[in-house]
Write an enzyme that holds these catalytic residues in place. Structure first.
Site, PDB file in Angstrom:
ATOM      1  N   GLY A   1     -12.770 -36.107 -25.287  1.00  0.00           N
ATOM      2  CA  GLY A   1     -12.116 -36.512 -23.890  1.00  0.00           C
ATOM      3  C   GLY A   1     -12.021 -37.500 -23.320  1.00  0.00           C
ATOM      4  O   GLY A   1     -11.554 -38.511 -22.552  1.00  0.00           O
TER       5      GLY A   1
ATOM      6  N   GLU B   1     -15.750 -33.651 -32.948  1.00  0.00           N
ATOM      7  CA  GLU B   1     -15.602 -31.885 -32.889  1.00  0.00           C
ATOM      8  C   GLU B   1     -16.204 -31.224 -34.004  1.00  0.00           C
ATOM      9  O   GLU B   1     -15.137 -29.970 -34.106  1.00  0.00           O
ATOM     10  CB  GLU B   1     -13.488 -32.214 -32.179  1.00  0.00           C
ATOM     11  CG  GLU B   1     -13.406 -32.813 -30.654  1.00  0.00           C
ATOM     12  CD  GLU B   1     -13.920 -34.311 -30.509  1.00  0.00           C
ATOM     13  OE1 GLU B   1     -13.283 -34.781 -29.380  1.00  0.00           O
ATOM     14  OE2 GLU B   1     -13.798 -34.831 -32.338  1.00  0.00           O
TER      15      GLU B   1
ATOM     16  N   ASP C   1      -8.618 -34.412 -30.622  1.00  0.00           N
ATOM     17  CA  ASP C   1      -7.227 -34.587 -29.923  1.00  0.00           C
ATOM     18  C   ASP C   1      -7.394 -35.246 -29.044  1.00  0.00           C
ATOM     19  O   ASP C   1      -7.765 -36.459 -29.742  1.00  0.00           O
ATOM     20  CB  ASP C   1      -7.298 -33.544 -29.382  1.00  0.00           C
ATOM     21  CG  ASP C   1      -8.747 -32.920 -28.471  1.00  0.00           C
ATOM     22  OD1 ASP C   1      -9.614 -33.631 -28.734  1.00  0.00           O
ATOM     23  OD2 ASP C   1      -8.839 -31.738 -27.423  1.00  0.00           O
TER      24      ASP C   1
END
Length: 380
Positions: A117, A140, A148
């Site tokens: 993130g 991830e 993502d």
């Protein structure tokens, strides 16, 4: 109780610049729901404020931002169901989109760890400044998740098939490698950061060319280490251009026989340890992302992450978090356990709408194209 959102993101006003500093040093500045909400609130306010020309984003301590606070997300899902997790990602992806389409330059100072993130909070901005302390990764697949925060957009635009390599393996890059592949727009030695910051704060402009020339005055072109994987891009392209994860592994195994280079066997082992489901949906996501704008990438990734949190096709995300973040035994039991057991139809399902009567696709904020700079419009 978590410290207030205002303490987790420190705000300094200096002339026409706003300096936002991540301030959760014990958690390596992992993004909490409160931090994401605060950033969203600040960016929306700054867009309409004529006294703000530039945003500088940095982290306190040895990390820019080590990722989203995934352990907290898992805790919330266990306490309140998958929608609690969906709410986190909905807000985070909305912030990513706002950063990607922001009308004023964002300068992210990546002087330390930037993972998961943390990349969503920086890679979408106009300027990303790496240093000798930078450490990039999108790890991830080891957690049963997938790259993502819009990674299917920014990884797919790296040279050759380097994005597939980074997204599937979670490989770490240093600042020189980040600059070489384009993840960083500049490389500035950390000793020069205070001078750079002072120079940026003295600017009365949102013109990216002016901002770039100022950062350029403090920038260097760092040499790559001899053993850098970026020097092996020919091998990476041969292997990671293959159509399926199974074919990527076979290509790597052939290269391992011919070359006997340590990084190839390490890459093979890393892929074999990752969640088979995660590897397959990650490869598909990056390939699809290559042909999409940043908005459609985030909408699709939101569908995918909702499926992951619902756990209807695989519970690997919860098992990965248990093994890596909670129990820390580093021995996840993936289910399905082998690549060949993950059917194409299962992979397809992650890209479909969630079959739940009150579920909705991610609704991205409308962006007024008439006042967005050309480099932003190109992302749409």
């Amino acid at each position: 109780m978590a410290s207030s959102q205002h303490e987790q993101v420190l705000v300094e006003e200096k002339s026409f610049a706003r300096i936002l500093t991540f301030n959760r040093t014990k958690q390596l500045n992992a993004l909490s729901f409160q931090m994401i909400s605060r950033l969203l609130e600040l960016f929306l306010a700054y867009e309409d404020d004529p006294n703000v020309k530039l945003i500088i984003l940095k982290g306190k301590g040895r990390s820019f931002c080590a990722g989203g606070d995934v352990a907290a997300v898992v805790h919330d899902i266990r306490a309140g169901g998958w929608r609690a997790g969906a709410n986190f990602f909905m807000k985070e992806f909305t912030l990513n989109y706002l950063m990607a389409t922001f009308s004023k330059p964002q300068v992210s100072i990546l002087n330390g760890i930037v993972m998961g993130g943390g990349n969503g909070a920086s890679m979408h901005g106009r300027f990303r400044v790496a240093t000798e302390n930078s450490l990039f990764a999108m790890p991830e697949t080891a957690l049963g998740l997938f790259p993502d925060v819009g990674a299917s957009y920014f990884l797919s635009r790296l040279p050759g098939f380097f994005g597939e390599y980074l997204g599937l393996t979670g490989a770490r890059l240093d600042g020189a490698e980040m600059f070489a592949c384009g993840l960083a727009t500049h490389f500035v030695p950390s000793a020069k950061l205070p001078m750079l910051e002072a120079a940026l704060c003295a600017v009365d402009s949102s013109d990216p060319a002016i901002i770039s020339s100022i950062i350029g005055q403090y920038s260097e072109r760092p040499p790559l280490k001899e053993q850098s994987v970026y020097n092996r891009l020919d091998v990476i392209d041969r292997c990671f251009s293959q159509k399926t994860v199974e074919e990527i592994l076979s290509a790597l195994e052939r290269e391992a026989v011919d070359r006997r280079e340590g990084w190839i066997s390490t890459t093979i082992q890393t892929l074999k340890k990752a969640s088979p489901t995660s590897l397959k949906i990650s490869l598909r996501s990056i390939r699809v992302g290559r042909l999409q704008g940043v908005g459609p990438c985030l909408v699709r990734e939101y569908r995918m992450v909702c499926h992951v949190m619902r756990g209807e096709f695989s519970k690997d995300f919860f098992e990965g978090c248990r093994a890596i973040l909670l129990d820390k035994d580093k021995n996840p039991k993936w289910e399905p356990s082998k690549l060949e057991l993950v059917a194409d139809s299962t992979v397809d399902s992650y890209f479909s709408k969630v079959k739940n009567e009150d579920w909705e696709d991610l609704k991205l904020p409308a962006r007024p194209k008439f006042n967005l700079p050309p480099y932003v419009i190109a992302k749409l």
